[in-house]
Design a protein around this motif. Sequence first.
Motif, PDB file in Angstrom:
ATOM      1  N   ASP A 142       0.820  -1.209   0.000  1.00 57.01           N
ATOM      2  CA  ASP A 142       0.000   0.000   0.000  1.00 57.01           C
ATOM      3  C   ASP A 142       0.855   1.262   0.000  1.00 57.01           C
ATOM      4  O   ASP A 142       0.516   2.261  -0.654  1.00 57.01           O
ATOM      5  CB  ASP A 142      -0.928   0.008   1.216  1.00 57.01           C
ATOM      6  N   THR A 143       1.979   1.229   0.725  1.00 53.89           N
ATOM      7  CA  THR A 143       2.872   2.389   0.767  1.00 53.89           C
ATOM      8  C   THR A 143       3.503   2.644  -0.593  1.00 53.89           C
ATOM      9  O   THR A 143       3.577   3.792  -1.055  1.00 53.89           O
ATOM     10  CB  THR A 143       3.965   2.184   1.826  1.00 53.89           C
ATOM     11  N   ALA A 144       3.949   1.581  -1.254  1.00 58.31           N
ATOM     12  CA  ALA A 144       4.572   1.736  -2.576  1.00 58.31           C
ATOM     13  C   ALA A 144       3.577   2.306  -3.585  1.00 58.31           C
ATOM     14  O   ALA A 144       3.942   3.132  -4.436  1.00 58.31           O
ATOM     15  CB  ALA A 144       5.116   0.397  -3.057  1.00 58.31           C
ATOM     16  N   ILE A 145       2.326   1.882  -3.505  1.00 52.66           N
ATOM     17  CA  ILE A 145       1.304   2.411  -4.412  1.00 52.66           C
ATOM     18  C   ILE A 145       0.977   3.856  -4.056  1.00 52.66           C
ATOM     19  O   ILE A 145       0.896   4.724  -4.937  1.00 52.66           O
ATOM     20  CB  ILE A 145       0.049   1.524  -4.372  1.00 52.66           C
ATOM     21  N   ALA A 146       0.816   4.152  -2.766  1.00 53.55           N
ATOM     22  CA  ALA A 146       0.479   5.515  -2.334  1.00 53.55           C
ATOM     23  C   ALA A 146       1.573   6.505  -2.696  1.00 53.55           C
ATOM     24  O   ALA A 146       1.291   7.661  -3.046  1.00 53.55           O
ATOM     25  CB  ALA A 146       0.223   5.530  -0.828  1.00 53.55           C
ATOM     26  N   GLU A 147       2.832   6.059  -2.632  1.00 58.70           N
ATOM     27  CA  GLU A 147       3.959   6.918  -2.981  1.00 58.70           C
ATOM     28  C   GLU A 147       4.216   6.961  -4.484  1.00 58.70           C
ATOM     29  O   GLU A 147       5.184   7.583  -4.921  1.00 58.70           O
ATOM     30  CB  GLU A 147       5.214   6.449  -2.238  1.00 58.70           C
ATOM     31  N   GLN A 148       3.377   6.275  -5.251  1.00 54.10           N
ATOM     32  CA  GLN A 148       3.464   6.239  -6.715  1.00 54.10           C
ATOM     33  C   GLN A 148       4.810   5.711  -7.200  1.00 54.10           C
ATOM     34  O   GLN A 148       5.347   6.168  -8.208  1.00 54.10           O
ATOM     35  CB  GLN A 148       3.150   7.608  -7.308  1.00 54.10           C
ATOM     36  N   ARG A 149       5.328   4.746  -6.449  1.00 52.34           N
ATOM     37  CA  ARG A 149       6.518   4.038  -6.926  1.00 52.34           C
ATOM     38  C   ARG A 149       6.130   2.865  -7.815  1.00 52.34           C
ATOM     39  O   ARG A 149       6.903   2.458  -8.676  1.00 52.34           O
ATOM     40  CB  ARG A 149       7.357   3.555  -5.735  1.00 52.34           C
ATOM     41  N   ILE A 150       4.943   2.315  -7.596  1.00 54.12           N
ATOM     42  CA  ILE A 150       4.393   1.263  -8.447  1.00 54.12           C
ATOM     43  C   ILE A 150       2.908   1.551  -8.651  1.00 54.12           C
ATOM     44  O   ILE A 150       2.241   2.026  -7.741  1.00 54.12           O
ATOM     45  CB  ILE A 150       4.583  -0.148  -7.848  1.00 54.12           C
ATOM     46  N   PRO A 151       2.360   1.261  -9.850  1.00 52.64           N
ATOM     47  CA  PRO A 151       0.908   1.379 -10.016  1.00 52.64           C
ATOM     48  C   PRO A 151       0.167   0.222  -9.356  1.00 52.64           C
ATOM     49  O   PRO A 151      -0.946   0.384  -8.853  1.00 52.64           O
ATOM     50  CB  PRO A 151       0.714   1.349 -11.538  1.00 52.64           C
ATOM     51  N   GLY A 152       0.792  -0.961  -9.383  1.00 53.47           N
ATOM     52  CA  GLY A 152       0.131  -2.129  -8.824  1.00 53.47           C
ATOM     53  C   GLY A 152       1.089  -3.286  -8.641  1.00 53.47           C
ATOM     54  O   GLY A 152       2.249  -3.226  -9.040  1.00 53.47           O
ATOM     55  N   ALA A 153       0.579  -4.364  -8.030  1.00 52.67           N
ATOM     56  CA  ALA A 153       1.426  -5.520  -7.765  1.00 52.67           C
ATOM     57  C   ALA A 153       0.566  -6.754  -7.545  1.00 52.67           C
ATOM     58  O   ALA A 153      -0.595  -6.660  -7.129  1.00 52.67           O
ATOM     59  CB  ALA A 153       2.301  -5.275  -6.532  1.00 52.67           C
ATOM     60  N   VAL A 154       1.172  -7.901  -7.819  1.00 52.10           N
ATOM     61  CA  VAL A 154       0.642  -9.194  -7.392  1.00 52.10           C
ATOM     62  C   VAL A 154       1.716  -9.818  -6.512  1.00 52.10           C
ATOM     63  O   VAL A 154       2.859  -9.989  -6.942  1.00 52.10           O
ATOM     64  CB  VAL A 154       0.332 -10.124  -8.579  1.00 52.10           C
ATOM     65  N   VAL A 155       1.362 -10.123  -5.273  1.00 49.09           N
ATOM     66  CA  VAL A 155       2.305 -10.714  -4.320  1.00 49.09           C
ATOM     67  C   VAL A 155       1.723 -12.029  -3.816  1.00 49.09           C
ATOM     68  O   VAL A 155       0.577 -12.070  -3.348  1.00 49.09           O
ATOM     69  CB  VAL A 155       2.586  -9.763  -3.132  1.00 49.09           C
TER      70      VAL A 155
END
Length: 397
Positions: A29-42
Amino acid sequence: MPQVTAHPSSPERLPDIATLSARVDHVVDTAIAEQRIPGAVVLIARDGETVYARAAGLADREAERPMRIDTLFRLSSVSKPYVSVAALVLVHQGKLALDAPVTTWLADFKPPAPDGTMPDITIRQLLSHTAGLGYGFLEAPDGPYHRAGVSDGMDLSGLTLDENVRRIGTVPLLFTPGTSWNYSLATDVLGAVIEHAAGLPLDKAVRDLVTEPLGVVDTGFMLTGADRLAAAYTGDPAGLRRMNELEIVPLWEGVEGLRLSPTRAFNANAFPSGGAGMIGTAGDLLRLLETLRNGGAPLLPTPLLEEMTVDHAVGMDLAPWPGRGFGLGFSIMRNPVAAGFPEPPGTWRLGGAYGHSWSVDRTNKLTVVAFTNSGLEGQSPGGRFPADLSQAIYAGM
């Protein structure tokens, strides 16, 4: 970055599933909120059970298409474990031999050593990246691979696999095979070897040797569903943006950087790059990695799997991966403190330039797959996401 413990604890001290999920959610959620990634599958599996599975954010930001568990991704170097396993299946079948010279199958592949000799390169050296080959993205824009017109397998070159390997063979080696380590086009050359040994095009060989026996249907060299493919993004000073048709992603001073053509995924005529050309899902990779973690069956016998996971680069420096060695297809943790990751020695890890990372920790029976659609940010070296994820998983150990 939090301090890395040199000797992670025993399996029973891994966090409970609720705690693990909360920590991983926070990283995503932090990576998305900081706009470092648009999305992810983990995806995280512990002792064969999937304990965390989440698709978060957007697969296509402009179309507002959400990420899904079965989203397809350009795999880049996540292709390497599939192709490496295919080669080892051929070893098991007696069609390849680890210490046989590449010229057994590619008679004209004879790049000269720095001293002008024509040394043999073995299949083992291709798999372990100790062959003396290089990558165009790791050299200057006017470097020898660029002058020879070699493709790194991620651009739209118009070349065939045979022609690209022929061009690789005209460039002098960086060192005598077996004397040093360098991340390289070795897996692309290995792909051509597989074609000759299997008597099949590389895409069909990987399907017959690896993906079909595992029941994997979405991963290969051809796009199976354009509506499921994640768009590709990269970061620059202005923020996260969609990649151009040809994107040159800078790495560090003195090298050209990665030449990425996202539209390559839609081109049925693009040559099958064993090192970077596959498309697939996180779930398919988890199935492959769990098969290997459990000993290799039905693909490989356990002794050959163990040979794959031995450090074949002992005494060699793995820049840009400090603290790591290299097996037959992926890196092997040597020193967690030097590596900056809290995983125990022996952990396998690799990533991909389009923003992916994965690891297999056999000590804790833990397999992690993290696919993003942000070039470099989701891989190491390059971005924070893989290290943040690893720290969250091993926190408190």
